[in-house]
Design an enzyme around this catalytic site. Structure first.
Site, PDB file in Angstrom:
ATOM      1  N   GLU A  42       0.880  -1.238  -0.078  1.00 41.10           N
ATOM      2  CA  GLU A  42      -0.121   0.071   0.010  1.00 41.10           C
ATOM      3  C   GLU A  42       0.914   1.339   0.061  1.00 41.10           C
ATOM      4  O   GLU A  42       1.953   1.399   0.767  1.00 41.10           O
ATOM      5  CB  GLU A  42      -0.766  -0.060   1.325  1.00 41.10           C
ATOM      6  N   ARG A 272       5.671 -13.106   9.829  1.00 49.26           N
ATOM      7  CA  ARG A 272       6.243 -11.425   9.834  1.00 49.26           C
ATOM      8  C   ARG A 272       7.806 -11.521  10.413  1.00 49.26           C
ATOM      9  O   ARG A 272       8.093 -12.312  11.161  1.00 49.26           O
ATOM     10  CB  ARG A 272       5.489 -10.582  10.355  1.00 49.26           C
ATOM     11  N   LYS A 282       3.764   0.776  10.451  1.00 54.49           N
ATOM     12  CA  LYS A 282       3.787   2.205   9.658  1.00 54.49           C
ATOM     13  C   LYS A 282       3.007   3.295  10.229  1.00 54.49           C
ATOM     14  O   LYS A 282       3.732   4.455   9.998  1.00 54.49           O
ATOM     15  CB  LYS A 282       3.156   1.853   8.103  1.00 54.49           C
TER      16      LYS A 282
END
Length: 568
Positions: A42, A272, A282
């Site tokens: 994104e 992750r 983020k």
């Protein structure tokens, strides 16, 4: 036969579980033996080392098995996205050494997604809900208790079509309506309880401008985008495990609409990448930037790829680290020291060896002729002869590190002290004066050290073989060096796992994560070095010129020390 089985077992051990799945699918002839992956960031921030792990998997598995990996920007939320982030992601992926097959955007499919949503409404599979987000959340229920149906769940199809069209107008009020899929409010998987699939956003889109005012949600756009592009393996992280049934459900609906059932993407999840003493959110990283708690997304203390590049990490060292920790089905917290070890190991093979003095004190060789200079040869990298050599000049007056001298030395001190000998790197053995070893200022600080040299001990001469107990010290010709600013970076946070700490993450920042030294000196040779050049300041650590370094104001960032000196 036994040897064949052993070879097959060895190959399985060398492949990650994701790669093993891919290999089995290809051998079974699924999707016509075709392999296509994608990396779908994104564009709402700069990518960090956690994204780098996904990049290495998505692109790496395609490379390994002769497939293609496409890059697709998940640009479904214009209120948080920007072309600045798009450009940075493109650059960072290329810097890491990967190439995408095709470049796509989720916004490429807005028309197709809109058509699917309209079809779902007409099939009685979606409805417009005019409740607030808080009301919708309250009606979701719990994993053990079914949800409560929205009062708008059974509104007429024609009314839903009209309201959905209205959502995509400039007059629609953000938050006043959403489109929800009509699935199962009693499903134990909370994601199936009539998920929101469209919401109203009036922020202009970085690609489509003001064409759209209703935008698809991630869960609705992601699987369909994979399907539109022909993705065979949709590889993502473990938090998407509970989303997988919904991913498959929406693909089912799309196949039903288009009457095509020849293939479907397979979602595979891996763990992750989490690092000690940092955060990967983020949202939190953006807060650090916006609140100027760091100098920007590329601050060398940040876990962003651009920050690590500015700090002096090589792309290969990041890839080596990711390869070393592997891919599993279990989340873990990886020690930052393991990343630094990978960086240190890689830079040892790449870095040019140079001299820099960070805390200088003057050394005068009293029996060296005044005005005389010598050009000495310094090997650029003992690990790679092809890197060549450069010259340094020796003279009567030098700079050495203040810590390399002790007026009243401990017994085990093997550096410069009254009556003790040391070797100067690439030069001579010197001996500190015993009667008058140093001068001091009014505050008692040493200003000048005095020593004599043995001319026959210059490096390369037979006398250089003479054994001494003292260490080899680095130095600079005080009349042929350049002033420099040196920035020493350390862990960004002072606690091992700030993401798991209940306190505000801002309160957990390490106050000593940056130390700026302004009274340093470096070889004149470094004036021509550029950001991204790998340097080893001998006996100190690995460094690189900062992006704001100029020939008139040299600035160097410490990448990593020669050894792991972090104390928990």
């Amino acid at each position: 036969m036994e040897e064949k089985i052993l070879n097959e077992n060895e190959e399985k051990r060398s492949l990650s579980f994701v790669e093993q799945f891919v290999k089995e699918d290809l051998e079974a002839g699924k999707n016509g033996g075709r392999l296509q992956t994608r990396f779908p960031p994104e564009p709402n921030g700069y990518i960090h080392i956690g994204h780098a792990k996904a990049i290495c998997m998505d692109f790496g598995v395609a490379e390994k098995f002769g497939g293609v990996c496409n890059l697709r920007f998940d640009d479904t939320n214009p209120s948080k996205e920007d072309t600045e982030y798009v450009d940075s992601i493109l650059h960072d992926i290329q810097w890491l050494g990967f190439k995408w097959g095709n470049l796509y955007y989720a916004s490429d499919y807005f028309d197709k997604l809109w058509d699917l949503a309209m079809w779902m409404i007409k099939q009685g599979l979606a409805y417009v809900d005019e409740q607030t987000s808080e009301q919708i959340a309250e009606q979701k229920g719990t994993p053990t208790q079914p949800g409560t149906a929205s009062p708008f769940r059974d509104r007429p199809i024609e009314e839903n079509l009209r309201l959905f069209e209205q959502m995509n107008t400039p007059e629609a009020v953000e938050g006043s309506m959403v489109l929800r899929a009509k699935l199962d409010m009693a499903n134990p998987n909370m994601h199936f309880r009539d998920p929101v699939i469209y919401r109203i956003i009036h922020t202009p889109h970085h690609r489509t401008g003001t064409k759209w005012h209703a935008y698809p949600m991630y869960d609705f756009a992601h699987g369909q985008s994979d399907y539109f592009e022909g993705v065979t393996h949709s590889i993502c992280t473990l938090e998407f495990v509970p989303h997988r049934p919904l991913y498959d459900k929406f693909v089912d609906l799309l196949q039903e609409k288009d009457q095509q059932h020849d293939y479907r993407p397979r979602q595979i999840e891996f763990n992750r990448l989490n690092l000690t003493y940092t955060v990967m959110s983020k949202r939190k990283l953006k807060a650090l930037v916006d609140e100027k708690l760091v100098s920007g997304w590329d601050d060398p203390r940040m876990p962003t790829v651009c920050g690590m590049r500015r700090r002096g990490y090589s792309a290969q060292s990041i890839r080596n680290f990711i390869d070393s920790i592997g891919y599993t089905k279990f989340d873990a917290l990886n020690d930052y020291a393991l990343l630094e070890a990978a960086v240190r190991d890689d830079l040892n093979k790449r870095a040019c060896r140079v001299s820099a003095v960070l805390n200088p004190v003057k050394l005068i060789i009293t029996n060296y002729p005044e005005g005389k200079t010598e050009e000495l040869t310094a090997v650029n990298n003992p690990e790679n002869e092809a890197d060549g050599t450069h010259t340094i000049t020796f003279s009567r007056e030098l700079w050495i590190e203040r810590d390399d001298f002790m007026e009243v030395a401990e017994k085990k001190f093997q550096r410069l002290a009254p009556g003790k000998e040391v070797r100067l790197k690439n030069a001579y053995i010197i001996k500190c004066d015993e009667e008058h070893p140093c001068d001091k200022n009014a505050e008692g600080n040493v200003t000048t050290i005095y020593a004599t040299y043995a001319p026959e001990t210059r490096s390369g001469l037979p006398g250089a073989d003479r054994k001494i107990k003292g260490k080899t010290l680095h130095w600079l010709n005080s009349n042929d060096c350049l002033p420099a600013e040196v920035r020493l970076y350390d862990r960004l946070f002072s606690v091992e796992n700030p993401s798991a700490d209940d306190r505000d993450f801002r309160d957990l920042l390490n106050p000593n994560s940056l130390t700026v030294l302004t009274n340093c000196y470096v070889e004149r040779y470094l004036q021509e070095k550029k950001p991204g050049d790998f340097l080893q300041f001998q006996r100190i650590g690995y460094f690189t010129p900062d992006i704001k370094s100029t020939p008139d104001h040299l600035v160097f960032n410490r990448t990593v020390g020669l050894k792991d000196t972090w104390k928990r």
